[in-house]
Design a protein around this motif. Sequence first.
Motif, PDB file in Angstrom:
ATOM      1  N   GLU A  13     -47.753  -5.733 -58.750  1.00 47.03           N
ATOM      2  CA  GLU A  13     -47.841  -7.155 -58.422  1.00 47.03           C
ATOM      3  C   GLU A  13     -48.993  -7.802 -59.182  1.00 47.03           C
ATOM      4  OE1 GLU A  13     -48.192  -9.937 -54.382  1.00 47.03           O
ATOM      5  OE2 GLU A  13     -48.588  -7.799 -54.290  1.00 47.03           O
ATOM      6  N   GLY A  14     -48.795  -9.034 -59.655  1.00 47.99           N
ATOM      7  CA  GLY A  14     -49.877  -9.747 -60.315  1.00 47.99           C
ATOM      8  C   GLY A  14     -49.418 -10.465 -61.568  1.00 47.99           C
ATOM      9  N   GLY A  15     -50.299 -11.330 -62.075  1.00 41.94           N
ATOM     10  CA  GLY A  15     -49.957 -12.171 -63.214  1.00 41.94           C
ATOM     11  C   GLY A  15     -49.868 -11.431 -64.528  1.00 41.94           C
ATOM     12  N   MET A  16     -50.788 -10.494 -64.782  1.00 43.72           N
ATOM     13  CA  MET A  16     -50.814  -9.825 -66.088  1.00 43.72           C
ATOM     14  C   MET A  16     -49.558  -9.013 -66.363  1.00 43.72           C
ATOM     15  SD  MET A  16     -54.817  -8.849 -66.886  1.00 43.72           S
ATOM     16  CE  MET A  16     -54.939  -7.582 -65.618  1.00 43.72           C
ATOM     17  N   PRO A  17     -49.091  -8.184 -65.412  1.00 44.93           N
ATOM     18  CA  PRO A  17     -47.839  -7.461 -65.672  1.00 44.93           C
ATOM     19  C   PRO A  17     -46.659  -8.397 -65.914  1.00 44.93           C
ATOM     20  CG  PRO A  17     -48.989  -6.472 -63.822  1.00 44.93           C
ATOM     21  CD  PRO A  17     -49.701  -7.752 -64.132  1.00 44.93           C
ATOM     22  N   LYS A  18     -46.619  -9.503 -65.175  1.00 43.94           N
ATOM     23  CA  LYS A  18     -45.510 -10.447 -65.343  1.00 43.94           C
ATOM     24  C   LYS A  18     -45.545 -11.065 -66.735  1.00 43.94           C
ATOM     25  CE  LYS A  18     -44.175 -13.004 -61.918  1.00 43.94           C
ATOM     26  NZ  LYS A  18     -44.095 -14.042 -60.860  1.00 43.94           N
ATOM     27  N   ILE A  44     -43.942   0.644 -61.025  1.00 45.20           N
ATOM     28  CA  ILE A  44     -43.472  -0.322 -62.022  1.00 45.20           C
ATOM     29  C   ILE A  44     -42.543  -1.320 -61.355  1.00 45.20           C
ATOM     30  CG2 ILE A  44     -42.125  -0.601 -64.143  1.00 45.20           C
ATOM     31  CD1 ILE A  44     -43.232   2.051 -65.079  1.00 45.20           C
ATOM     32  N   ARG A  45     -43.000  -2.578 -61.254  1.00 47.17           N
ATOM     33  CA  ARG A  45     -42.234  -3.599 -60.535  1.00 47.17           C
ATOM     34  C   ARG A  45     -41.619  -4.649 -61.445  1.00 47.17           C
ATOM     35  NH1 ARG A  45     -45.866  -5.035 -55.119  1.00 47.17           N
ATOM     36  NH2 ARG A  45     -45.339  -3.144 -53.941  1.00 47.17           N
ATOM     37  N   TYR A  46     -41.972  -4.612 -62.723  1.00 44.34           N
ATOM     38  CA  TYR A  46     -41.456  -5.627 -63.633  1.00 44.34           C
ATOM     39  C   TYR A  46     -40.592  -4.998 -64.719  1.00 44.34           C
ATOM     40  CZ  TYR A  46     -44.732  -8.861 -61.453  1.00 44.34           C
ATOM     41  OH  TYR A  46     -45.406  -9.629 -60.535  1.00 44.34           O
TER      42      TYR A  46
END
Length: 395
Positions: A13-18, A44-46
């Motif tokens: 979760e979070g902006g950087m992975p997205k 791994i969520r993205y």
Amino acid sequence: MKKIAFLLPDFQEGGMPKVASNIMSGLNSDYSQYLILLDSESEIRYEHNSKVLGVCPKGQTKLQKMKVFLKRIKIVKELKKKYHFDVVVSFGVAANIINIVSNQNEKTVCTEHNVKSIENKTWGFFGKIYDVLIKLFYSKPDHLVAISNVMKEDFIENYNLKKDIDVIYNPHKINDIIERSNEPLNSSEKELFKNKKTLINVGRLTYAKGHWHLIRVLAELKKSEPNIQLLILGQGEMEEDLKKLSEKLNIQDSIQFLGFQQNPYKFIKHSDAFVMSSLFEGFPNVLIESLACNTPIISTDCKSGPREIIDKDKNIHKKIKEFEVHEYGLITPQFDGNVILNDSKLSDSEQQLKLAILELIQNKELYDKLKANCLNKALEYDVSNMVKKYEEIFR
């Protein structure tokens, strides 16, 4: 075919992975992609279309964390030697420093996603170390990317960085957001919105997001708008404090803590307004996502990002004491950073947030105008536009 690696602390979760996921999906077929995760146990969520390379598990104590940091430098250097990457793009201080000191003649691109002079103060001991490392190493990569003009100024003014700094706003898959926002609500989700004026906030339940201000404002709004409610999507260390505050203010029935949602967009689409109460940001992706869902936005004038999105003139040096109405949303005065978990009188900035919300939900002409502007504004940040700027750097 060029080899490009994306180096991140994790892919949860979070902006950087997205952001990394969006860049990876938007790159042309000239690149063979790799994903290097410093935390080898990261969930791994993205989405990604790359070979995943884990480094090692994270440490718990300060000493363990320092040992792990040095171990990660060694392992990343070995990975670079083995795979002969042409470009390595890193995200955030820890990954950036490791990317720089492990260089094996590949092009290094370091990206930062928050105003470091503010964020580092919230990290205590490690924040002070990061301040020193930024001053020592951030002039060394081939490219340093800031995701807002405020962040660029922060590097120049507070870290004395003289090198050229690229400003590239975060890329978003606007069509995907629209498609997911149209996913039907199930029966219990439909009940959430029944006969309610709904405000929504999506973000980790941390100090930086300032949720307590929004909850305190909601308690005051209930006096004139009894059918108003707040949905909060996200998890974090302040969750229990925020729930206790809602109970203390006797509005627990008007706040729904929905936790992490795989598809937040359908909730945003069915809400009347997205309200961001953050104390500081890097570039708030969720404001763009809300615009893509055709949901009008209200945001504090925090550093950095909201004004560059909402204010057409992008007047980042402007200071305000009263809320402003712009073509793409409303901006309210910045909060002072004090945590208030009681029923004391609203501060001036909280009062302005309350007035801004009332203006938006009660002024139909304004509401319809902002709603009509949402999608066109969101499209400015589409992957197709922003990834081109990254490809220029990679070349």
